[in-house]
Scaffold this motif. Structure first.
Motif, PDB file in Angstrom:
ATOM      1  N   PHE A  30       0.860  -1.191   0.000  1.00  0.00           N
ATOM      2  CA  PHE A  30       0.000   0.000   0.000  1.00  0.00           C
ATOM      3  C   PHE A  30       0.892   1.235   0.000  1.00  0.00           C
ATOM      4  O   PHE A  30       1.881   1.295   0.733  1.00  0.00           O
ATOM      5  CB  PHE A  30      -0.900   0.038   1.247  1.00  0.00           C
ATOM      6  CG  PHE A  30      -1.926  -1.055   1.302  1.00  0.00           C
ATOM      7  CD1 PHE A  30      -3.105  -0.956   0.575  1.00  0.00           C
ATOM      8  CD2 PHE A  30      -1.728  -2.183   2.087  1.00  0.00           C
ATOM      9  CE1 PHE A  30      -4.062  -1.965   0.624  1.00  0.00           C
ATOM     10  CE2 PHE A  30      -2.666  -3.185   2.152  1.00  0.00           C
ATOM     11  CZ  PHE A  30      -3.840  -3.085   1.412  1.00  0.00           C
ATOM     12  N   ASP A  31       0.536   2.226  -0.813  1.00  0.00           N
ATOM     13  CA  ASP A  31       1.350   3.427  -0.930  1.00  0.00           C
ATOM     14  C   ASP A  31       0.489   4.663  -0.650  1.00  0.00           C
ATOM     15  O   ASP A  31      -0.226   5.154  -1.526  1.00  0.00           O
ATOM     16  CB  ASP A  31       1.958   3.514  -2.334  1.00  0.00           C
ATOM     17  CG  ASP A  31       2.931   4.683  -2.480  1.00  0.00           C
ATOM     18  OD1 ASP A  31       3.298   5.278  -1.448  1.00  0.00           O
ATOM     19  OD2 ASP A  31       3.307   4.996  -3.622  1.00  0.00           O
ATOM     20  N   GLU A  32       0.532   5.113   0.599  1.00  0.00           N
ATOM     21  CA  GLU A  32      -0.192   6.316   1.021  1.00  0.00           C
ATOM     22  C   GLU A  32      -1.686   6.263   0.662  1.00  0.00           C
ATOM     23  O   GLU A  32      -2.269   7.253   0.227  1.00  0.00           O
ATOM     24  CB  GLU A  32       0.445   7.566   0.421  1.00  0.00           C
ATOM     25  CG  GLU A  32       1.851   7.830   0.913  1.00  0.00           C
ATOM     26  CD  GLU A  32       2.428   9.128   0.382  1.00  0.00           C
ATOM     27  OE1 GLU A  32       1.768  10.175   0.492  1.00  0.00           O
ATOM     28  OE2 GLU A  32       3.556   9.083  -0.145  1.00  0.00           O
ATOM     29  N   VAL A  33      -2.305   5.111   0.858  1.00  0.00           N
ATOM     30  CA  VAL A  33      -3.752   5.024   0.642  1.00  0.00           C
ATOM     31  C   VAL A  33      -4.461   5.841   1.724  1.00  0.00           C
ATOM     32  O   VAL A  33      -4.055   5.835   2.886  1.00  0.00           O
ATOM     33  CB  VAL A  33      -4.247   3.558   0.669  1.00  0.00           C
ATOM     34  CG1 VAL A  33      -3.760   2.808  -0.559  1.00  0.00           C
ATOM     35  CG2 VAL A  33      -3.812   2.843   1.939  1.00  0.00           C
ATOM     36  N   ASP A  50      -9.035   3.290  -9.425  1.00  0.00           N
ATOM     37  CA  ASP A  50      -8.354   2.208 -10.136  1.00  0.00           C
ATOM     38  C   ASP A  50      -6.893   2.131  -9.699  1.00  0.00           C
ATOM     39  O   ASP A  50      -5.984   2.566 -10.412  1.00  0.00           O
ATOM     40  CB  ASP A  50      -8.446   2.446 -11.647  1.00  0.00           C
ATOM     41  CG  ASP A  50      -7.880   1.281 -12.454  1.00  0.00           C
ATOM     42  OD1 ASP A  50      -7.742   0.184 -11.879  1.00  0.00           O
ATOM     43  OD2 ASP A  50      -7.564   1.476 -13.648  1.00  0.00           O
ATOM     44  N   ASP A  51      -6.665   1.566  -8.506  1.00  0.00           N
ATOM     45  CA  ASP A  51      -5.305   1.463  -7.982  1.00  0.00           C
ATOM     46  C   ASP A  51      -4.975   0.064  -7.461  1.00  0.00           C
ATOM     47  O   ASP A  51      -3.979  -0.128  -6.768  1.00  0.00           O
ATOM     48  CB  ASP A  51      -5.083   2.503  -6.873  1.00  0.00           C
ATOM     49  CG  ASP A  51      -6.042   2.311  -5.693  1.00  0.00           C
ATOM     50  OD1 ASP A  51      -6.945   1.457  -5.785  1.00  0.00           O
ATOM     51  OD2 ASP A  51      -5.874   3.025  -4.680  1.00  0.00           O
ATOM     52  N   GLY A  52      -5.838  -0.909  -7.807  1.00  0.00           N
ATOM     53  CA  GLY A  52      -5.592  -2.278  -7.384  1.00  0.00           C
ATOM     54  C   GLY A  52      -5.982  -2.578  -5.951  1.00  0.00           C
ATOM     55  O   GLY A  52      -5.764  -3.680  -5.460  1.00  0.00           O
ATOM     56  N   VAL A  53      -6.587  -1.599  -5.265  1.00  0.00           N
ATOM     57  CA  VAL A  53      -6.980  -1.761  -3.871  1.00  0.00           C
ATOM     58  C   VAL A  53      -8.477  -2.030  -3.790  1.00  0.00           C
ATOM     59  O   VAL A  53      -9.282  -1.288  -4.361  1.00  0.00           O
ATOM     60  CB  VAL A  53      -6.618  -0.514  -3.047  1.00  0.00           C
ATOM     61  CG1 VAL A  53      -7.111  -0.664  -1.605  1.00  0.00           C
ATOM     62  CG2 VAL A  53      -5.106  -0.283  -3.067  1.00  0.00           C
ATOM     63  N   LEU A  54      -8.840  -3.094  -3.085  1.00  0.00           N
ATOM     64  CA  LEU A  54     -10.241  -3.434  -2.854  1.00  0.00           C
ATOM     65  C   LEU A  54     -10.674  -2.791  -1.542  1.00  0.00           C
ATOM     66  O   LEU A  54     -10.046  -3.006  -0.505  1.00  0.00           O
ATOM     67  CB  LEU A  54     -10.388  -4.950  -2.780  1.00  0.00           C
ATOM     68  CG  LEU A  54     -11.781  -5.534  -2.528  1.00  0.00           C
ATOM     69  CD1 LEU A  54     -12.739  -5.142  -3.638  1.00  0.00           C
ATOM     70  CD2 LEU A  54     -11.685  -7.061  -2.411  1.00  0.00           C
ATOM     71  N   ARG A  55     -11.723  -1.973  -1.592  1.00  0.00           N
ATOM     72  CA  ARG A  55     -12.170  -1.239  -0.414  1.00  0.00           C
ATOM     73  C   ARG A  55     -13.505  -1.795   0.076  1.00  0.00           C
ATOM     74  O   ARG A  55     -14.506  -1.711  -0.616  1.00  0.00           O
ATOM     75  CB  ARG A  55     -12.276   0.256  -0.742  1.00  0.00           C
ATOM     76  CG  ARG A  55     -10.915   0.909  -0.971  1.00  0.00           C
ATOM     77  CD  ARG A  55     -11.023   2.313  -1.563  1.00  0.00           C
ATOM     78  NE  ARG A  55      -9.738   3.004  -1.533  1.00  0.00           N
ATOM     79  CZ  ARG A  55      -8.760   2.834  -2.442  1.00  0.00           C
ATOM     80  NH1 ARG A  55      -8.950   1.999  -3.462  1.00  0.00           N
ATOM     81  NH2 ARG A  55      -7.623   3.511  -2.335  1.00  0.00           N
ATOM     82  N   PHE A  56     -13.488  -2.361   1.290  1.00  0.00           N
ATOM     83  CA  PHE A  56     -14.708  -2.891   1.886  1.00  0.00           C
ATOM     84  C   PHE A  56     -15.487  -1.802   2.613  1.00  0.00           C
ATOM     85  O   PHE A  56     -16.697  -1.902   2.786  1.00  0.00           O
ATOM     86  CB  PHE A  56     -14.369  -4.018   2.856  1.00  0.00           C
ATOM     87  CG  PHE A  56     -13.760  -5.213   2.199  1.00  0.00           C
ATOM     88  CD1 PHE A  56     -14.532  -6.068   1.414  1.00  0.00           C
ATOM     89  CD2 PHE A  56     -12.412  -5.490   2.336  1.00  0.00           C
ATOM     90  CE1 PHE A  56     -13.977  -7.173   0.802  1.00  0.00           C
ATOM     91  CE2 PHE A  56     -11.846  -6.599   1.731  1.00  0.00           C
ATOM     92  CZ  PHE A  56     -12.622  -7.435   0.954  1.00  0.00           C
ATOM     93  N   LYS A  63      -5.405  -5.738  -0.664  1.00  0.00           N
ATOM     94  CA  LYS A  63      -4.679  -5.820  -1.937  1.00  0.00           C
ATOM     95  C   LYS A  63      -4.062  -7.206  -2.065  1.00  0.00           C
ATOM     96  O   LYS A  63      -3.465  -7.725  -1.122  1.00  0.00           O
ATOM     97  CB  LYS A  63      -3.597  -4.745  -2.009  1.00  0.00           C
ATOM     98  CG  LYS A  63      -2.988  -4.603  -3.397  1.00  0.00           C
ATOM     99  CD  LYS A  63      -2.069  -3.394  -3.467  1.00  0.00           C
ATOM    100  CE  LYS A  63      -1.502  -3.218  -4.862  1.00  0.00           C
ATOM    101  NZ  LYS A  63      -0.596  -2.023  -4.934  1.00  0.00           N
ATOM    102  N   LYS A  64      -4.209  -7.775  -3.247  1.00  0.00           N
ATOM    103  CA  LYS A  64      -3.665  -9.103  -3.514  1.00  0.00           C
ATOM    104  C   LYS A  64      -2.142  -9.041  -3.579  1.00  0.00           C
ATOM    105  O   LYS A  64      -1.572  -8.157  -4.232  1.00  0.00           O
ATOM    106  CB  LYS A  64      -4.234  -9.637  -4.832  1.00  0.00           C
ATOM    107  CG  LYS A  64      -3.789 -11.036  -5.203  1.00  0.00           C
ATOM    108  CD  LYS A  64      -4.444 -11.446  -6.523  1.00  0.00           C
ATOM    109  CE  LYS A  64      -3.976 -12.820  -6.962  1.00  0.00           C
ATOM    110  NZ  LYS A  64      -4.629 -13.227  -8.255  1.00  0.00           N
ATOM    111  N   LEU A  65      -1.479  -9.975  -2.908  1.00  0.00           N
ATOM    112  CA  LEU A  65      -0.026 -10.026  -2.951  1.00  0.00           C
ATOM    113  C   LEU A  65       0.434 -10.638  -4.274  1.00  0.00           C
ATOM    114  O   LEU A  65      -0.080 -11.673  -4.706  1.00  0.00           O
ATOM    115  CB  LEU A  65       0.519 -10.848  -1.789  1.00  0.00           C
ATOM    116  CG  LEU A  65       0.315 -10.277  -0.382  1.00  0.00           C
ATOM    117  CD1 LEU A  65       0.969 -11.194   0.652  1.00  0.00           C
ATOM    118  CD2 LEU A  65       0.871  -8.870  -0.267  1.00  0.00           C
ATOM    119  N   ASP A  66       1.390  -9.986  -4.906  1.00  0.00           N
ATOM    120  CA  ASP A  66       1.990 -10.482  -6.142  1.00  0.00           C
ATOM    121  C   ASP A  66       3.082 -11.480  -5.756  1.00  0.00           C
ATOM    122  O   ASP A  66       4.199 -11.092  -5.398  1.00  0.00           O
ATOM    123  CB  ASP A  66       2.565  -9.314  -6.935  1.00  0.00           C
ATOM    124  CG  ASP A  66       3.187  -9.761  -8.259  1.00  0.00           C
ATOM    125  OD1 ASP A  66       3.221 -10.985  -8.523  1.00  0.00           O
ATOM    126  OD2 ASP A  66       3.648  -8.884  -9.020  1.00  0.00           O
TER     127      ASP A  66
END
Length: 459
Positions: A30-33, A50-56, A63-66
């Motif tokens: 995560f980068d300064e979310v 659109d930053d790859g972060v799923l917000r509940f 965020k899914k780990l690569d």
């Protein structure tokens, strides 16, 4: 130096090889979310970003780990969490979880998957207009590396990292310049840091059993207390038992516990240090008293005026009156449970002397089990606390004699089931046990500074 410049400098420095030291790799998750008002449940502010972060929600992101980026991870793993000040100037709870999501999922429902809490922190009282504007937390999580590299788990699940920061902007709206009408509360960054291991191979034989994860802030005091039937085994007693199933025999194992006590009103539990007991299958496997550290090192991060840091305090004050510090990484307690047989086991957490005055507050445990079918578990999690005095006890008729390398101010005597039997002030090396019947007892020796050592006594 702003944070972007700091990360660039870190990346450049990592290219310089230091003799005798392996190159360090840093993977940003995560980068300064930006987190927003946690109570604004109906409107997720950045849901479509659109930053790859799923917000509940405005307080829980994932965020899914690569795993390709982490393919060279070895046995050692550090997680660095950075929280930036926005428009919440109070101390809040933050958490990082590892979620087990069915393989190939591009999204998931929060309540549909299992997770473990792998770190917790308390935010400082921060004024976004004053330096420092961010606070760092660091955790050694070597056991998590074993999970991420596990062949069987990797075939079943994708690993998602969840970050929760439940903030509220209402006080800052009135008290902090520039926060009027705003609902952004904190920003958060997470990096995984390790020394690459090109020979790293998938690990096998790992057993992971999520047991309990603390409930979110908005679900009220339902974790562990003595007044809510959903939060205790028995009303009036602060005890909660969890059953879990170990699917295979394990040669070595650990329980991992994170727990903080809360309640900020009059006589609040977060200000009173209590003995905590953890039982596995009716045997005490951990006894501790939280706190015992000075909060002075965290004063620098508490840039908003507040009652806790109103004036400089003595070491003795902090060690006797604080369970945790605003700005502190909460200890992860690693409990060595050794070899266990397959089947159902039960773990019980008891805080025997907790009061929860006015039915306010609760303790918030998260707990999971990890073992290996062969070999031994990795170690490396270090609890941040000051060790208690060195104490040795001997039975002498109707007395217990003890020697200590420090002066003991009082001794708490509990029965083995956690009931307080007596408090002996200034015992002077001898404790009268003539009035106690046969059985097992827990003796807690406390110094003037509030540090404790626990001994088991059989009569």
């Amino acid at each position: 130096m702003i944070r972007k410049e700091k990360y660039l400098l870190t990346a450049l420095l990592s290219l310089v090889l230091i003799p005798g030291k392996a190159e360090e790799k840093r993977v940003n998750i995560f980068d300064e979310v930006v987190f927003y008002d946690g109570y604004q449940m109906e409107n997720i502010i950045d849901k479509d970003l659109d930053d790859g972060v799923l917000r509940f929600s405005n307080s829980v992101y994932s965020k899914k780990l690569d795993m390709k980026a982490l393919s060279d991870i070895g046995e050692n793993l550090t997680m660095e969490v950075t929280i930036g000040a926005l428009c919440d100037n109070y101390d809040r709870i933050g958490d990082v979880y590892l979620a087990l999501v069915p393989k190939g999922s591009v999204s998931y429902e929060y309540d549909a998957v299992k997770r473990i809490e792998i770190s917790r922190f308390i935010t400082p009282f921060m004024n976004m207009n004053k330096e420092p504007k961010e606070v760092p937390y660091e955790y050694e999580i070597n056991n998590i590396s074993r999970i991420l590299r596990d062949k069987t788990l990797g075939e079943q699940y994708d690993f998602w990292l969840e970050m929760e920061v439940f903030g509220i902007p209402y006080a800052a709206n009135q008290q902090i310049k520039g926060c009027g009408g705003r609902n952004d509360v904190f920003d958060g960054t997470i990096d995984l840091v390790y020394e690459p291991d090109e020979t790293s191979t998938p690990s096998e034989g790992n057993i992971l059993v999520p047991i309990y994860v603390k409930l979110p802030e908005w679900k009220g005091n339902l974790n562990l207390n003595n007044y809510n039937e959903q939060a205790t085994d028995t009303i009036g007693v602060t005890t909660r038992t969890f059953e879990f199933t170990v699917p295979e025999n394990v040669s070595d194992s650990r329980l991992y516990l994170i727990c903080t006590d809360h309640g900020a009103a009059t006589n609040g539990e977060e200000y009173i240090r209590r003995l905590h007991l953890v039982y596995l299958d009716d045997e005490v496997v951990l006894s501790y008293t939280p706190g015992g550290v000075s909060c002075e090192p965290y004063r620098v991060y508490n840039t908003q005026s507040n009652g806790i840091y109103s004036s400089r305090r003595t070491e003795s004050f902090w060690q006797n009156n604080s369970n945790w510090c605003p700005g502190q990484a909460v200890p992860i307690r690693e409990i060595n449970t050794g070899a266990l047989t397959a089947g159902v086991h039960k773990v019980m957490i008891r805080i025997p002397d907790a009061v929860f005055y006015g039915k306010d507050g609760d303790a918030r445990p998260s707990l999971y089990f990890q073992g290996v079918t062969t070999g031994t578990m990795p170690t490396g999690i270090l609890e941040v606390w000051q060790e208690g005095p060195g104490v040795e006890i001997t039975r002498d008729g109707n007395s217990v004699r003890y020697t200590s390398d420090e002066e003991i101010s009082r001794v708490y005597i509990h029965s083995y089931d956690g009931m307080l039997r007596n408090i002996v002030n200034y015992p002077g090396g001898r404790i009268d046990i003539s009035e106690y019947g046969a059985g097992a007892y827990i003796l807690t020796f406390m110094t003037h500074e509030g540090r404790t050592t626990v001994k088991k006594l059989i009569i």
